[in-house]
Design a protein around this motif. Structure first.
Motif, PDB file in Angstrom:
ATOM      1  N   LEU A   1       0.851  -1.189   0.000  1.00  0.00           N
ATOM      2  CA  LEU A   1       0.000   0.000   0.000  1.00  0.00           C
ATOM      3  C   LEU A   1       0.885   1.237   0.000  1.00  0.00           C
ATOM      4  O   LEU A   1       1.769   1.385   0.847  1.00  0.00           O
ATOM      5  N   VAL A   2       0.668   2.104  -0.992  1.00  0.00           N
ATOM      6  CA  VAL A   2       1.374   3.375  -1.063  1.00  0.00           C
ATOM      7  C   VAL A   2       0.331   4.462  -0.877  1.00  0.00           C
ATOM      8  O   VAL A   2      -0.593   4.581  -1.683  1.00  0.00           O
ATOM      9  N   LEU A   3       0.459   5.210   0.179  1.00  0.00           N
ATOM     10  CA  LEU A   3      -0.574   6.180   0.506  1.00  0.00           C
ATOM     11  C   LEU A   3       0.040   7.556   0.678  1.00  0.00           C
ATOM     12  O   LEU A   3       0.870   7.784   1.557  1.00  0.00           O
ATOM     13  N   ASP A   4      -0.381   8.463  -0.189  1.00  0.00           N
ATOM     14  CA  ASP A   4       0.058   9.842  -0.088  1.00  0.00           C
ATOM     15  C   ASP A   4      -1.056  10.582   0.619  1.00  0.00           C
ATOM     16  O   ASP A   4      -2.141  10.742   0.072  1.00  0.00           O
ATOM     17  N   TRP A   5      -0.810  10.965   1.841  1.00  0.00           N
ATOM     18  CA  TRP A   5      -1.917  11.483   2.646  1.00  0.00           C
ATOM     19  C   TRP A   5      -1.774  12.961   2.924  1.00  0.00           C
ATOM     20  O   TRP A   5      -0.695  13.464   3.210  1.00  0.00           O
TER      21      TRP A   5
ATOM     22  N   ASP B   1      -1.578  16.425   4.485  1.00  0.00           N
ATOM     23  CA  ASP B   1      -0.933  16.847   5.730  1.00  0.00           C
ATOM     24  C   ASP B   1      -1.931  17.354   6.769  1.00  0.00           C
ATOM     25  O   ASP B   1      -1.615  17.440   7.947  1.00  0.00           O
ATOM     26  N   TYR B   2      -3.108  17.748   6.304  1.00  0.00           N
ATOM     27  CA  TYR B   2      -4.023  18.454   7.212  1.00  0.00           C
ATOM     28  C   TYR B   2      -5.109  17.563   7.816  1.00  0.00           C
ATOM     29  O   TYR B   2      -5.886  18.010   8.625  1.00  0.00           O
ATOM     30  N   SER B   3      -5.205  16.317   7.366  1.00  0.00           N
ATOM     31  CA  SER B   3      -6.265  15.503   7.968  1.00  0.00           C
ATOM     32  C   SER B   3      -5.682  14.203   8.515  1.00  0.00           C
ATOM     33  O   SER B   3      -4.652  13.715   8.056  1.00  0.00           O
ATOM     34  N   GLU B   4      -6.353  13.658   9.495  1.00  0.00           N
ATOM     35  CA  GLU B   4      -5.871  12.445  10.142  1.00  0.00           C
ATOM     36  C   GLU B   4      -6.238  11.238   9.302  1.00  0.00           C
ATOM     37  O   GLU B   4      -7.297  11.202   8.692  1.00  0.00           O
ATOM     38  N   VAL B   5      -5.355  10.242   9.303  1.00  0.00           N
ATOM     39  CA  VAL B   5      -5.674   9.036   8.543  1.00  0.00           C
ATOM     40  C   VAL B   5      -6.443   8.085   9.482  1.00  0.00           C
ATOM     41  O   VAL B   5      -6.002   7.806  10.592  1.00  0.00           O
ATOM     42  N   PRO B   6      -7.640   7.627   9.051  1.00  0.00           N
ATOM     43  CA  PRO B   6      -8.371   6.673   9.891  1.00  0.00           C
ATOM     44  C   PRO B   6      -7.575   5.383  10.103  1.00  0.00           C
ATOM     45  O   PRO B   6      -6.586   5.133   9.403  1.00  0.00           O
TER      46      PRO B   6
END
Ligand code: ZN
Length: 434
Positions: free
Chosen positions: A186-190, A192-197
């Motif tokens: 899994l490659v996840l570009d998340w 910066d401003y929201s939390e990852v569930p």
């Protein structure tokens, strides 16, 4: 003249193979026979790129498609090309072409029937790369991931370009990812401003690449879900070193790559990071003064598996006729085979001090991201016509000496230079500048 025979199934399959994914979608609607044959044309297609970018934005595609993959870096490609050289299996790279990109902006409608059609046509896809901007078409991605066919079949997934992700959509996307029963990478570009569930999927993955400048919720998710997953390799692309240092043992030993966003040398963080993350095979540290090089090498010698290293040194505080002689010789880094450098020097002889042929005896490739020699007025790695910069004899002389001084054991063709966003070997560049 012989009578024209109607096209056979095989004729049509070879025609359909030459169409883009978007054209194939149109073709499959022409008749039930076409639908079957378009599907047959794709039965060996394992990789699909789906983009939500429009035509104007799609010039970013080339940059973003493999930006997470160490293997796609020019320096690692060079290393891989050397017979006998291997390095651990890093995330997938994709050869981007119009035949593997499905453009969502060109579809008239993205409804349930379209999702069904995409999954049916690309029935063998195991690697999916989804490139968006913001939250655009995340709902379509959620539907694709929730489709029963792809849900149990996708092994590699990359989601890139989420920015200011709508929290409701994030709340739908992450559960859809968690439902992928065969997923390994899994490659996840998340954003910066929201939390990852929470990501329970971390318990089953072999590799996770996470990119965000806020690591906190991801690391807690890692603690909750990956404690028993001894095979997991974690790649972090972030500048949130402070939070990274809060990761508990034994999860620190799963982190094999840290970099991408600048980690500036601070006297406390870098030694701490290196002493706690001993499994690193790839590390990027950005610009610092030459006086830090000695301690940095000593710290780095604690990483027995370090293959790829990127760092930058600024010698501008050292006078041209002086060398920043260390109190002790630099410590040897035997494992490093690929080095990326940003260098600002006052004279090309200053690099001799690094003595790389002794300090990194197993170095095979060097990539110069940025180079500036103040006294010779040579600068590489900025967007200019660099080959003309090298055409004057003094500049050429500096550049040659610099390269030979840097590491006499590495051949010029394995010095890769970033030039106008193209990658050339030093050999090519020097030949061109004649
Ligand atoms: Zn010079």
């Amino acid at each position: 003249m012989p009578p024209r025979r109607p096209p056979t199934d095989l004729d049509l399959i070879s025609v359909f193979k030459m169409l883009t994914p978007n054209e194939q979608l149109v073709a499959s609607k022409m008749s039930p026979r076409c639908a079957i044959l378009v599907r047959a044309a794709n039965r060996r297609v394992k990789t699909l790129v789906i983009t939500a970018l429009n035509n104007d934005e799609s010039h970013h595609l080339k940059d973003s498609i493999d930006s997470f993959s160490l293997a796609s870096k020019p320096i690692m490609q060079q290393l891989k090309a050397i017979p006998g050289e291997t390095f651990p299996d890093y995330p997938m790279t994709t050869h981007l072409s119009e035949w593997n990109i499905l453009r969502l902006d060109q579809l008239r409608l993205i409804d349930t029937a379209t999702i069904e059609q995409i999954v049916t046509i690309f029935s063998a896809v195991t690697d999916l790369k989804f490139i968006t901007i913001g939250s655009r078409h995340i709902d379509a991605l959620v539907s694709l991931l929730q489709h029963p066919n792809w849900q149990c079949q996708l092994t590699n997934l990359m989601v890139e370009g989420t920015f200011r992700m709508d929290s409701q959509l994030a709340g739908e996307l992450i559960p859809a990812i968690n439902g992928l029963t065969a997923l390994q990478l899994l490659v996840l570009d998340w954003d910066d401003y929201s939390e990852v569930p929470d990501l329970p999927i971390l318990a089953q993955l072999k590799t996770v690449v996470f990119s965000s400048n806020h690591l906190s919720t991801f690391l807690r998710s890692l603690e909750r879900n990956a404690a028993d997953n001894a095979h997991l390799e974690v790649h972090l692309l972030s500048d949130d070193t402070e939070t990274l240092l809060t990761l508990s043992q034994p999860l620190r030993s799963r982190v094999v790559r840290y970099g991408w966003a600048p980690l500036y040398y601070t006297a406390d963080q870098v030694p701490l990071l290196i002493s706690q993350f001993r499994s690193l095979t790839s590390l990027e540290i950005h610009g610092f003064e030459s006086t830090h090089v000695g301690p940095l090498f000593t710290d780095l010698s604690q990483l027995p598996q370090l293959i790829h290293l990127k760092f930058g040194i600024d010698f501008s505080e050292v006078k041209e006729d002086e060398l920043p002689l260390p109190a002790r010789p630099l410590v040897q880094l035997n494992s490093v085979r690929a080095l990326e450098l940003r260098l600002r020097i006052n004279s090309h002889s200053q690099v001799e001090w690094l003595n790389l042929s002794q300090t990194m005896p197993n170095l095979k490739t060097i990539y110069i991201d940025y180079f500036r020699c103040v006294s010779c007025k040579v600068e590489l790695g900025v967007c200019r016509r660099e080959s003309s910069l090298l055409s004057s004899p003094p500049a050429l002389g500096c550049f040659r000496s610099f390269l030979f001084n840097l590491h006499p054991g590495v051949r010029l063709k394995r010095f890769i230079l970033s030039s106008n966003y193209e990658f050339k070997s030093a050999e090519e560049l020097l030949l061109q500048s004649r």
